[in-house]
Design an enzyme around this catalytic site. Structure first.
Site, mmCIF file in Angstrom:
data_model
loop_
_atom_site.group_PDB
_atom_site.id
_atom_site.type_symbol
_atom_site.label_atom_id
_atom_site.label_comp_id
_atom_site.label_asym_id
_atom_site.label_seq_id
_atom_site.Cartn_x
_atom_site.Cartn_y
_atom_site.Cartn_z
ATOM 1 N N GLY A 1 44.873 68.895 24.239
ATOM 2 C CA GLY A 1 44.845 67.634 23.388
ATOM 3 C C GLY A 1 43.720 67.700 22.532
ATOM 4 N N GLU A 60 40.410 71.894 30.895
ATOM 5 C CA GLU A 60 40.536 72.724 32.355
ATOM 6 C C GLU A 60 41.493 73.610 31.884
ATOM 7 O OE1 GLU A 60 42.572 72.098 36.367
ATOM 8 O OE2 GLU A 60 42.879 70.456 34.870
ATOM 9 N N ILE A 82 37.712 64.369 26.512
ATOM 10 C CA ILE A 82 37.430 63.245 26.442
ATOM 11 C C ILE A 82 37.142 62.552 27.999
ATOM 12 C CG2 ILE A 82 38.266 62.609 24.433
ATOM 13 C CD1 ILE A 82 40.385 60.711 25.974
ATOM 14 N N ASP A 83 37.681 63.333 28.870
ATOM 15 C CA ASP A 83 37.733 62.702 30.185
ATOM 16 C C ASP A 83 36.487 63.192 31.066
ATOM 17 O OD1 ASP A 83 40.359 61.797 30.210
ATOM 18 O OD2 ASP A 83 41.204 63.284 30.967
ATOM 19 N N ARG A 111 43.349 61.140 33.725
ATOM 20 C CA ARG A 111 44.304 61.634 34.706
ATOM 21 C C ARG A 111 44.041 61.772 36.031
ATOM 22 N NH1 ARG A 111 49.372 63.807 34.124
ATOM 23 N NH2 ARG A 111 49.286 63.477 31.901
ATOM 24 N N ARG A 140 47.752 39.742 31.025
ATOM 25 C CA ARG A 140 48.038 40.777 29.983
ATOM 26 C C ARG A 140 47.523 41.959 29.845
ATOM 27 N NH1 ARG A 140 51.135 36.966 29.516
ATOM 28 N NH2 ARG A 140 51.527 35.417 27.565
ATOM 29 N N ARG A 158 40.841 59.003 21.821
ATOM 30 C CA ARG A 158 40.591 60.610 21.267
ATOM 31 C C ARG A 158 40.810 60.836 19.789
ATOM 32 N NH1 ARG A 158 44.930 63.800 24.903
ATOM 33 N NH2 ARG A 158 46.647 64.042 23.496
#
Length: 343
Positions: A10, A104, A127-128, A172, A267, A276
């Site tokens: 990504g 990864e 970003i994770d 994730r 909501r 990202r």
């Protein structure tokens, strides 16, 4: 020396800063040539267009999101089966050292290539923040900043309407974005993949807050968070072509359950890819620049099979095999620290 560069997986704020630093250091300091492979590993597998990267002194690259080389996801099985093809493409383009920039999957492929005798220096991006052996990866600070700003804004509208607001952020397998943005924005509950949640307990936390006179409730939910199956079951989205579980919207499904169980208006806001995209923060620009420079220095020194990493304030090298052995997830202690502010 002829250095190859690719960006895989990504997109991530700071990728262009790494590319800029690699080119500036390799070309400007050592007189090496730098070749960019477009569309990540797919470009190497299909021997697609390559770009000769010059000593580009356009500093506006620092502020540019995404990646000028393009990127793509590749099925790990196909990638492993195509290692010989990748090696041939590298040979055909006269590449002495490959600097893959990715998360990864990209770094695991880099480790495979290293085992096959290819000279590789990896640069971690995600970003994770789930790459092991580095304190943080570039892109994470930007994602947390975007999420925090969004949650700050949601506080005001939630309070005006006396609502429960669920904010779904990326993550994730690791809840670092949820944890950091939730703490920074004063969220009233944070749900992460590492800690299964009980829907009844979530509902009790919401009710307690309103019973004591508070006017709104903000819960930050990582996309990979899962309920205890005894309290709620998420819809099954199956597996995608890259071997990843398809998420079906945990925040939306939780919102339905909260409304059904306690009758409170809820909501949901899913921040998605805006986390990202766009301009990287100054921290990410600097870290990405240091990573790119260090990667070239490692290549110059012949220190291959390594990944650049941040340890404290220093950029150091760690074995790719160590960095890809496991994901870096949120420890229970860190989550318990945050739980003081829940409710």
């Amino acid at each position: 020396m002829r250095i190859g560069v690719l960006t895989g997986g990504g997109d991530c704020p700071g990728l262009n800063a790494v590319i800029r630093a690699v080119v500036r250091t390799a070309v400007g300091k050592y007189g090496h040539a730098v070749v960019g492979f477009e569309d990540g590993w797919r470009g190497l597998l299909q021997d697609r267009k390559v770009v000769l990267l010059n000593d580009d002194r356009n500093d506006r690259l620092l502020a540019k999101g995404g990646t000028v080389l393009g990127t793509a996801r590749t099925n790990p099985t196909k990638l492993q089966a195509g290692l010989e093809t990748i090696k041939q493409t590298l040979d055909d383009n006269g590449i002495d050292v490959l600097i893959p920039i990715g998360g990864e999957g990209t770094l695991t492929a880099a480790s495979w290539l290293s085992d096959e005798g290819v000279n590789v220096v990896g640069v971690p991006k995600t970003i994770d923040n789930d790459i092991d052996c580095t304190d943080v990866t570039f892109g994470h600070d930007t994602a947390v900043s975007v999420a925090t700003d969004a949650i700050d804004r949601l506080h005001t509208t939630a309070e005006s309407h006396q609502r429960v607001m669920l904010v779904e952020v990326m993550g994730r397998h690791a809840g670092w974005i949820a944890l950091a943005s939730g703490l920074a924005s004063g969220a009233h509950l944070i749900l992460v993949p590492e800690q299964p949640f009980d829907v009844d307990e979530v509902c009790r936390t919401v009710k307690r807050r309103f019973q004591r006179g508070d006017k709104h409730f903000i819960c930050v939910v990582a996309e990979g968070a899962e309920p205890d199956p005894r309290s709620m079951k998420l819809a099954d989205g199956g597996i995608d072509e890259f071997g990843h579980k398809r998420f079906t919207g945990v925040a939306h499904q939780l919102a339905i359950e909260i409304e059904r169980r306690i009758g409170k208006e809820v909501r949901t806001t899913v921040l998605g890819h805006i986390q990202r995209g766009g301009t990287p923060t100054p921290f990410d620009r600097v870290l990405a620049t240091r990573f790119g420079t260090c990667a070239v220095e490692a290549a110059q020194a012949g220190d291959f099979g390594k990944m650049v990493a941040l340890h404290g304030t220093k950029i150091e090298l760690v074995p790719l095999a160590d960095a890809t052995r496991r994901l870096k997830t949120v420890p229970e202690q860190r989550y318990q620290e945050a739980s003081v502010f829940f409710g």
